[in-house]
Motif scaffolding. Structure first.
Motif, mmCIF file in Angstrom:
data_model
loop_
_atom_site.group_PDB
_atom_site.id
_atom_site.type_symbol
_atom_site.label_atom_id
_atom_site.label_comp_id
_atom_site.label_asym_id
_atom_site.label_seq_id
_atom_site.Cartn_x
_atom_site.Cartn_y
_atom_site.Cartn_z
ATOM 1 N N SER A 129 7.212 52.274 16.181
ATOM 2 C CA SER A 129 7.848 51.766 14.723
ATOM 3 C C SER A 129 8.093 52.792 13.786
ATOM 4 O O SER A 129 7.387 53.918 13.625
ATOM 5 C CB SER A 129 6.773 50.727 14.055
ATOM 6 N N LYS A 130 9.347 52.652 13.178
ATOM 7 C CA LYS A 130 9.679 53.717 12.224
ATOM 8 C C LYS A 130 9.525 53.274 10.941
ATOM 9 O O LYS A 130 10.002 53.866 9.696
ATOM 10 C CB LYS A 130 11.124 54.441 12.327
ATOM 11 N N GLY A 131 9.043 52.089 10.740
ATOM 12 C CA GLY A 131 8.821 51.085 9.347
ATOM 13 C C GLY A 131 9.753 50.012 9.454
ATOM 14 O O GLY A 131 10.244 49.593 10.359
ATOM 15 N N TYR A 132 10.020 49.656 8.107
ATOM 16 C CA TYR A 132 10.648 48.412 7.881
ATOM 17 C C TYR A 132 11.826 48.440 6.930
ATOM 18 O O TYR A 132 11.645 49.301 6.106
ATOM 19 C CB TYR A 132 9.515 47.189 7.784
ATOM 20 N N VAL A 133 12.821 47.664 7.039
ATOM 21 C CA VAL A 133 13.711 47.561 5.799
ATOM 22 C C VAL A 133 13.803 46.017 5.469
ATOM 23 O O VAL A 133 13.646 45.156 6.245
ATOM 24 C CB VAL A 133 15.030 48.215 6.274
ATOM 25 N N VAL A 134 14.013 45.972 4.124
ATOM 26 C CA VAL A 134 14.285 44.741 3.559
ATOM 27 C C VAL A 134 15.815 44.718 3.029
ATOM 28 O O VAL A 134 16.210 45.393 2.176
ATOM 29 C CB VAL A 134 13.197 44.375 2.528
ATOM 30 N N ASN A 173 32.959 42.608 -4.595
ATOM 31 C CA ASN A 173 33.699 41.251 -4.832
ATOM 32 C C ASN A 173 32.589 40.243 -4.927
ATOM 33 O O ASN A 173 32.314 39.074 -4.400
ATOM 34 C CB ASN A 173 34.111 40.864 -3.393
ATOM 35 N N GLY A 174 31.594 40.704 -6.371
ATOM 36 C CA GLY A 174 30.796 39.600 -6.610
ATOM 37 C C GLY A 174 29.415 39.320 -5.622
ATOM 38 O O GLY A 174 28.727 38.436 -5.825
ATOM 39 N N VAL A 175 29.235 40.329 -4.640
ATOM 40 C CA VAL A 175 28.256 40.309 -3.701
ATOM 41 C C VAL A 175 27.186 41.451 -3.901
ATOM 42 O O VAL A 175 27.898 42.616 -3.611
ATOM 43 C CB VAL A 175 28.688 39.894 -2.225
ATOM 44 N N GLU A 176 25.889 41.338 -4.302
ATOM 45 C CA GLU A 176 25.313 42.595 -4.066
ATOM 46 C C GLU A 176 24.265 42.632 -2.862
ATOM 47 O O GLU A 176 23.839 41.725 -2.247
ATOM 48 C CB GLU A 176 24.253 42.348 -5.410
ATOM 49 N N VAL A 177 24.341 44.137 -2.584
ATOM 50 C CA VAL A 177 23.338 44.097 -1.336
ATOM 51 C C VAL A 177 22.369 45.398 -1.688
ATOM 52 O O VAL A 177 22.662 46.517 -2.096
ATOM 53 C CB VAL A 177 24.342 44.835 0.009
ATOM 54 N N SER A 178 20.885 44.929 -1.311
ATOM 55 C CA SER A 178 20.237 46.099 -1.563
ATOM 56 C C SER A 178 19.408 46.084 -0.398
ATOM 57 O O SER A 178 18.910 45.337 0.323
ATOM 58 C CB SER A 178 19.289 45.624 -2.834
ATOM 59 N N ILE A 179 18.942 47.636 -0.025
ATOM 60 C CA ILE A 179 18.266 47.782 1.209
ATOM 61 C C ILE A 179 16.983 48.768 0.712
ATOM 62 O O ILE A 179 17.415 49.630 -0.055
ATOM 63 C CB ILE A 179 18.973 48.474 2.126
ATOM 64 N N SER A 180 15.902 48.197 0.871
ATOM 65 C CA SER A 180 14.632 48.941 0.611
ATOM 66 C C SER A 180 14.215 49.288 2.114
ATOM 67 O O SER A 180 14.149 48.520 2.886
ATOM 68 C CB SER A 180 13.821 48.290 -0.281
ATOM 69 N N HIS A 181 13.332 50.395 2.081
ATOM 70 C CA HIS A 181 12.679 51.104 3.127
ATOM 71 C C HIS A 181 11.299 50.994 3.081
ATOM 72 O O HIS A 181 10.696 51.585 1.995
ATOM 73 C CB HIS A 181 13.202 52.161 3.598
ATOM 74 N N TYR A 209 21.723 35.331 -10.088
ATOM 75 C CA TYR A 209 22.459 34.941 -8.752
ATOM 76 C C TYR A 209 22.666 33.619 -8.735
ATOM 77 O O TYR A 209 21.915 32.592 -9.145
ATOM 78 C CB TYR A 209 21.047 35.418 -7.881
ATOM 79 N N LYS A 210 23.830 33.035 -7.805
ATOM 80 C CA LYS A 210 24.164 31.816 -7.516
ATOM 81 C C LYS A 210 23.358 31.516 -6.274
ATOM 82 O O LYS A 210 22.888 30.314 -6.196
ATOM 83 C CB LYS A 210 25.657 31.701 -7.201
ATOM 84 N N SER A 211 23.206 32.396 -5.428
ATOM 85 C CA SER A 211 22.240 32.190 -4.255
ATOM 86 C C SER A 211 21.847 33.831 -3.578
ATOM 87 O O SER A 211 22.564 34.610 -4.082
ATOM 88 C CB SER A 211 23.066 31.604 -3.105
ATOM 89 N N TYR A 212 20.834 33.643 -2.767
ATOM 90 C CA TYR A 212 20.548 34.956 -2.260
ATOM 91 C C TYR A 212 19.950 34.626 -0.893
ATOM 92 O O TYR A 212 19.513 33.730 -0.526
ATOM 93 C CB TYR A 212 19.670 35.817 -3.176
ATOM 94 N N SER A 213 19.578 35.751 -0.096
ATOM 95 C CA SER A 213 19.072 35.635 1.252
ATOM 96 C C SER A 213 18.126 37.139 1.400
ATOM 97 O O SER A 213 18.620 38.112 0.756
ATOM 98 C CB SER A 213 20.067 35.711 2.570
ATOM 99 N N VAL A 214 17.116 37.119 1.896
ATOM 100 C CA VAL A 214 16.231 38.185 2.258
ATOM 101 C C VAL A 214 16.168 38.251 3.744
ATOM 102 O O VAL A 214 15.667 37.318 4.596
ATOM 103 C CB VAL A 214 15.305 38.079 1.539
ATOM 104 N N GLU A 215 16.374 39.295 4.536
ATOM 105 C CA GLU A 215 16.155 39.907 5.726
ATOM 106 C C GLU A 215 15.208 40.851 5.921
ATOM 107 O O GLU A 215 15.392 41.881 5.044
ATOM 108 C CB GLU A 215 17.562 39.962 6.447
#
Length: 226
Positions: A129-134, A173-181, A209-215
């Motif tokens: 494993s090299k870690g995780y991303v959110v 286009n009104g969509v925010e994407v954030s990636i954390s390691h 936010y109107k809506s959001y998801s987390v992976e």
């Protein structure tokens, strides 16, 4: 002792089974496999003693210095030569780990090579494993000055207090994407439970936010280029 070998092995790998650990006196035994007919003992053959480990395998060692030399499969004639006895550096490098399910509990394998929990014929392949991303994705309702201040503070806190190793955001286009390691799941859980972070999450749901998801994804391979 003088042993001549061709500079080409059929494979080179490290075995972590309990027998190899005990025979080598180390965390693992790193060896190169080749046909026994290709190995020539030039001098010192009288110093080689053999231990019959099983009906199909014998282990050779030097009775003068005690060095572990090689193992031989009696049915196939294949030999696994311990790389530590070689004076010259082989052109090949170790390519895998086997029997990692039997490794010593204190051993840490961190070279990123493929790891097999059992033998080389096993289908159970582990990955280092090299870690995780959110990955956080949100449809934006509105942005204000307080949002920018809060986002900057959360990024700084995640990195400085909780060990986040990288934090990148973009919006289009009104969509925010954030990636954390993150280095591990425990650190991620601690960040999720952080009081200031929970307050910021609540504000996001109510105001920004109107809506959001987390992976969450585990990183098993990482490649970089300059």
């Amino acid at each position: 002792m003088n042993i001549e070998l061709p500079d080409h092995f059929e494979y080179i790998g490290s075995c972590h089974c309990s027998e190899c650990r005990k025979f080598s006196g180390a965390a693992c035994a790193t060896a190169g496999g080749l046909d026994g007919a290709a190995m020539r003992i030039v001098a010192g053959e009288a110093f080689i003693s053999v231990y019959r480990k099983s009906e199909s395998t014998e282990l050779a060692f030097c009775r003068n210095c005690g060095s572990s030399l090689f193992s031989r499969k009696l049915d196939s004639g294949k030999c696994n030569v311990r790389l530590g006895i070689l004076d010259d550096v082989p052109a090949q490098k170790p390519a895998f780990h086997i029997f990692t399910g039997s490794k010593a509990p204190w051993e840490m394998i961190g070279d990123g090579l493929p790891r097999f929990e059992a033998g080389p014929g096993s289908n159970r392949l582990e990955q280092e494993s090299k870690g995780y991303v959110v990955i956080f994705k949100a449809k934006v309702a509105q942005m204000d000055a307080e949002y920018g201040v809060t986002a900057a503070r959360m990024r700084e806190r995640a990195i400085q207090v909780y060990g986040c190793t990288g934090f990148d955001s973009t919006m289009e286009n009104g969509v925010e994407v954030s990636i954390s390691h993150w280095p591990d799941l425990e650190t991620m859980r601690a960040w999720k439970a952080d009081t200031e972070h929970r307050v910021a999450q609540q504000q996001g749901r109510e105001r920004w936010y109107k809506s959001y998801s987390v992976e969450i994804a585990e990183v098993i391979c990482c490649a970089t280029a300059e």
